[in-house]
Design an enzyme around this catalytic site. Structure first.
Site, short mmCIF file in Angstrom:
data_model
loop_
_atom_site.label_atom_id
_atom_site.label_comp_id
_atom_site.label_asym_id
_atom_site.label_seq_id
_atom_site.Cartn_x
_atom_site.Cartn_y
_atom_site.Cartn_z
N ASP A 40 -1.61 -10.39 -3.41
CA ASP A 40 -0.27 -10.44 -2.84
C ASP A 40 0.66 -10.16 -4.02
OD1 ASP A 40 2.34 -11.39 -2.14
OD2 ASP A 40 1.43 -12.46 -0.45
N SER A 120 10.54 5.82 0.33
CA SER A 120 10.74 6.11 1.75
C SER A 120 11.89 7.09 1.88
CB SER A 120 11.12 4.80 2.45
OG SER A 120 11.53 5.03 3.78
N TYR A 133 16.14 -3.01 3.59
CA TYR A 133 14.99 -2.12 3.33
C TYR A 133 15.42 -0.97 2.41
CZ TYR A 133 11.05 1.03 4.30
OH TYR A 133 9.97 1.87 4.18
N LYS A 137 14.46 0.06 -1.44
CA LYS A 137 13.84 1.38 -1.72
C LYS A 137 14.75 2.23 -2.63
CE LYS A 137 9.98 1.21 0.81
NZ LYS A 137 8.64 1.19 0.19
N1 LIG Z 1 5.14 4.09 8.13
C1 LIG Z 1 6.24 4.70 7.83
O1 LIG Z 1 6.80 5.42 8.68
C2 LIG Z 1 6.82 4.60 6.43
C3 LIG Z 1 7.95 5.39 6.16
C4 LIG Z 1 8.50 5.33 4.89
C5 LIG Z 1 7.93 4.53 3.92
N2 LIG Z 1 6.85 3.77 4.20
C6 LIG Z 1 6.32 2.94 3.12
O2 LIG Z 1 4.92 3.16 2.99
C7 LIG Z 1 4.28 2.00 2.44
C8 LIG Z 1 3.06 1.67 3.26
O3 LIG Z 1 3.47 1.27 4.55
P1 LIG Z 1 2.64 1.55 5.90
O4 LIG Z 1 3.49 2.40 6.77
O5 LIG Z 1 1.25 1.95 5.58
O6 LIG Z 1 2.71 0.09 6.55
P2 LIG Z 1 1.59 -0.98 6.95
O7 LIG Z 1 0.52 -0.36 7.79
O8 LIG Z 1 2.35 -2.14 7.52
O9 LIG Z 1 1.00 -1.35 5.53
C9 LIG Z 1 1.71 -2.09 4.59
C10 LIG Z 1 0.73 -2.83 3.73
O10 LIG Z 1 1.47 -3.61 2.76
C11 LIG Z 1 0.81 -4.85 2.67
N3 LIG Z 1 1.69 -5.91 2.19
C12 LIG Z 1 2.76 -6.47 2.80
N4 LIG Z 1 3.27 -7.44 2.03
C13 LIG Z 1 2.51 -7.51 0.93
C14 LIG Z 1 2.51 -8.32 -0.23
N5 LIG Z 1 3.42 -9.29 -0.43
N6 LIG Z 1 1.56 -8.11 -1.19
C15 LIG Z 1 0.62 -7.14 -1.01
N7 LIG Z 1 0.55 -6.36 0.07
C16 LIG Z 1 1.49 -6.54 1.02
C17 LIG Z 1 0.31 -5.15 4.07
O11 LIG Z 1 -0.71 -6.10 3.98
P3 LIG Z 1 -1.20 -6.96 5.26
O12 LIG Z 1 -2.06 -6.00 6.02
O13 LIG Z 1 -1.95 -8.09 4.65
O14 LIG Z 1 0.03 -7.38 6.00
C18 LIG Z 1 -0.16 -3.78 4.52
O15 LIG Z 1 -1.50 -3.57 4.17
C19 LIG Z 1 5.36 0.92 2.42
O16 LIG Z 1 5.86 0.78 1.11
C20 LIG Z 1 6.44 1.45 3.35
O17 LIG Z 1 7.72 0.97 3.02
C21 LIG Z 1 6.28 3.78 5.44
#
Ligand SMILES: NC(=O)c1ccc[n+]([C@@H]2O[C@H](COP(=O)([O-])OP(=O)(O)OC[C@H]3O[C@@H](n4cnc5c(N)ncnc54)[C@H](OP(=O)(O)O)[C@@H]3O)[C@@H](O)[C@H]2O)c1
Length: 273
Positions: A40, A120, A133, A137
């Site tokens: 974490d 992002s 958010y 970012k």
């Molecule tokens: N999806 C989109 O459209 C999008 C767009 C722009 C940017 N992003 C960025 O892409 C990145 C990945 O996101 P994703 O879309 O793949 O979302 P996701 O499926 O929700 O994955 C996020 C991951 O971060 C982990 N996490 C949350 N809090 C944490 C902590 N305190 N310490 C360690 N790990 C933690 C979560 O772990 P748990 O599984 O244990 O909760 C999860 O595995 C993020 O930085 C997000 O802001 C995503």
């Protein structure tokens, strides 16, 4: 995206230490070249344990790439989001990455390695309800610029990834949080912002449903992590490519109008319910 990237890189023969937060997830993802580590990013002892894992590696302490990907989405108007929720958003999406980067830098300096920070579209554009958010970012983008300029003379490269809509679990969790914060608003605040929050929820859901699959996003992560001469920034998806460009060239009020026009259909849908 983190898991898809870990599998992509493991498949290419890299030994991947993949941060997870539970033993159940660790057992679920463990595979050839894919070693889960409990991490974490807001827990200093867990960061230290990963440092010890690398330092005590039987083949020698070697780390070539750090991908800072963990993230949560907190959506609420600036006025209504409780300060502890602001702080938590920054703890995970900004300070956690800085803490991990500080801890891993001695290894990366030794290998002339690379840091990949996952920002992002929200790191370039802050829509209504995205204050926390996008705030975290935007800050990560600035920290990445500073870090890139500090580390270039020492042979460590710093790369930023800017995804637009990608189909992952983030939006679902973000919507749950947004609804929770909607419930904690005063009646006055709900009159001011209720329709906006509902419209943003609908827009985010639509954006994610039509988004890039996580496996495809992972190919961009892998390029950012391994390219011989990486770009400083990689966008993912056409939305991110177009809007990050518009944000650079349009005056603020013109960008306000573009963002309002994009949101308008979701407003009317929200108000019709
Ligand atoms: N999806 C989109 O459209 C999008 C767009 C722009 C940017 N992003 C960025 O892409 C990145 C990945 O996101 P994703 O879309 O793949 O979302 P996701 O499926 O929700 O994955 C996020 C991951 O971060 C982990 N996490 C949350 N809090 C944490 C902590 N305190 N310490 C360690 N790990 C933690 C979560 O772990 P748990 O599984 O244990 O909760 C999860 O595995 C993020 O930085 C997000 O802001 C995503």
């Amino acid at each position: 995206m983190g898991l898809a990237t870990a599998r992509e890189l493991a498949g290419r023969g890299y030994h991947v230490l993949a941060g997870v937060r539970s033993v159940t997830d660790a057992d679920r993802i463990r595979a050839r070249n894919l070693e889960p580590v409990i991490l974490d990013v807001t827990e200093p002892e867990q960061i230290e344990a990963v440092v010890a894992r690398i330092a005590n590696d039987p083949m020698g302490p070697k780390l070539t790439v750090l991908i800072n990907n963990a993230g949560i989405a907190v959506n609420a108007p600036v006025e209504t989001l409780p300060l502890d929720a602001w702080r938590h958003q920054f703890e995970v999406n900004l300070f956690g990455h800085i803490a991990v980067t500080q801890a891993m830098l001695p290894f990366l300096l030794g290998t002339h390695g690379r840091i990949v920070n996952v920002s992002s579209l929200g790191g370039r554009i802050a829509m209504g309800t995205y204050g926390a958010y996008a705030g975290a970012k935007f800050a990560l983008e600035a920290v990445s610029d500073a870090l890139r300029r500090e580390l270039a003379p020492h042979g460590v490269s710093v790369v930023v990834i800017e995804p637009g809509g990608v189909t992952t679990e983030m939006t679902g969790h973000g919507i749950e949080r947004a609804r929770h914060f909607l419930e904690t608003m005063t009646d006055d605040q709900r009159r001011r912002y209720g329709a906006l929050v509902e419209a943003i929820i609908r827009q985010a859901a639509a954006f994610t449903a039509s988004g890039v699959p996580a496996d495809r996003a992972a190919l961009v992560f892998a390029t950012a992590a391994t390219a011989g001469r990486p770009k400083t920034r990689y966008t993912i998806g056409r939305d991110a490519a177009m809007l990050t460009r518009l944000a650079r060239i349009l005056p603020d009020r013109a960008l306000d109008r573009v963002l309002a026009a994009n949101l308008r259909p979701h407003f009317s849908a929200a108000e019709a319910h």
